[in-house]
Design an enzyme around this catalytic site. Sequence first.
Site, PDB file in Angstrom:
ATOM      1  N   GLU A   1       0.838  -1.194   0.000  1.00 55.65           N
ATOM      2  CA  GLU A   1       0.000   0.000   0.000  1.00 55.65           C
ATOM      3  C   GLU A   1       0.879   1.253   0.000  1.00 55.65           C
ATOM      4  OE1 GLU A   1      -1.842   1.541   3.554  1.00 55.65           O
ATOM      5  OE2 GLU A   1       0.279   1.957   3.621  1.00 55.65           O
TER       6      GLU A   1
ATOM      7  N   CYS B   1      -3.490  -4.439   3.967  1.00 53.45           N
ATOM      8  CA  CYS B   1      -2.427  -5.313   4.491  1.00 53.45           C
ATOM      9  C   CYS B   1      -2.430  -6.720   3.919  1.00 53.45           C
ATOM     10  CB  CYS B   1      -2.522  -5.396   6.016  1.00 53.45           C
ATOM     11  SG  CYS B   1      -2.251  -3.812   6.821  1.00 53.45           S
TER      12      CYS B   1
ATOM     13  N   HIS C   1      -2.581 -12.001  10.702  1.00 58.81           N
ATOM     14  CA  HIS C   1      -2.198 -10.609  10.498  1.00 58.81           C
ATOM     15  C   HIS C   1      -2.033  -9.954  11.866  1.00 58.81           C
ATOM     16  CE1 HIS C   1      -1.553  -6.708   9.024  1.00 58.81           C
ATOM     17  NE2 HIS C   1      -2.680  -6.222   9.516  1.00 58.81           N
TER      18      HIS C   1
END
Lengths: 138, 347
Positions: free
Chosen positions: B80, B111, B233
């Site tokens: 990103e 993400c 994550h």
Amino acid sequence: MVVPRFWRERRHRYSLIGTRCPVCGTVYFPPRNVCPKCGRKSLGKMEEFQLSGKGKIYSYTIVHQNVLGYKYQKPYIMAIIETPEGPKITAQIVDIEPEEVHIGMPVRAVFRRITEDGKAGIIQYGYKFVPDWEELEK
Amino acid sequence: MVGIVTYGSYIPIYRIKSAEIARMWGDKPEHPEKGLNILEKSVPAYDEDAATIAVEALRNALRRKNIPGEKIGAIFVGSESHPYAVKPTASLIAEVIGAYRAHAADLEFACKAGTAAMQNVYAMVKAGMIEYGVAIGTDTSQGQPGDALDFSASAGGTAFIIGKDEVIAEINDTVSYVTDTPDFWRREGQRYPSHGGRFTGEPAYFKHIISAAKILMEKVGTKPEDYDYAVFHQPNGKFPYRVGKRLGFTKEQIKQGLLTPYIGNTYSGATPTGLSAILDVAKPGDRILAVSFGSGAGSDAFDITVTDEIENFNRDAAPKVWDMINRKKYIDYATYLKFRRMIVEVD
Ligand SMILES: [Zn+2]
């Protein structure tokens, strides 16, 4: 630096690709089209040669001047790096403070931003060197 | 067998302590340290960006096993924080490794762009379109100074080369779960992202990771106890343990791949780098569950089995993730602003 020249030189700047003379075996970086030792015998025969990126600091200087584009990096270290393949390479040493650098320090090449043409222009990438931590921790 | 043939990571050497960020903004250090379980985070040097991190991660992968550029059929780079809004990172990677015939593209999905890259490469190898492909998750993310993200948004990345031969970790299966959830976003032209505060937890992170993990485990017929390691994550150091507990995973399964307490959230690099840390120590037969999360929102889940080939694989040829985490130089907040180009100069 102008975009076309950087574009032509991108392979050796990105990947430390030099040339090797097939007659005498000497490696050149930046690449040469003719071997100065062998002259005509090497013409048109020079081979591409990938350097390992390893080396040792042969000599260095700490630059304190406010050189364009380096305001945010000064003082910075410029060094001549002796490579096991033969060529000596001039490059910036990063990830280390000026007082930590020393002659003979093992270093290895990394890929970094070299210059950028303002906020809107092209970003030029290429090689710099960092301490070879694995070698130093041995 | 389709899976990971080699892998490598890169984490910048600079760190800033949460306590230093808290000092700057008048916060109590307990907030990031205990509340978020983030002690410090990685900071890219002035001359590093998502592309330089991608190159270093990929070079580390190639040190462990060299795959010639002409055999690389695809390069997908998830980030990103691509250096350019228009001009791909993937073409720079192709040039660096001499992969001139690669299908190359940049991916974006907050993400989870790195795991999306892995799925694309996995599919192309499985379909027989390509022999090897490169999937990279890399970021140099930045939160609004003083915002909660200032404690977490960090820099790092991991590259995987996926193929069919000499696979060290087989990807048994992969699934995704995706909904339109506005938990975190950045409009075109805006420097810093916005987020929905508490909205980022339950309906976003937890819902998507739990859904993707459950869909995958049901599909392949596994239970949490069948896994030696799990990586989720990691936007902070707390959510992964919490989501793991709700799914039935223990702290022991999660610990090796949980890096955020020491390097912050490397965004697209986070789940791939956690997986990389697990591969650094994994033994043949070890089973790994990896589940990413990208705001906006979605999760990609992978069921992975480490093969006997890892015994022949030269893991020591490149730095391990925890070695890079422990090799660090601290900077203060002013240096951090300088490195992150956040000082505004008035002409
Ligand atoms: Zn010669």
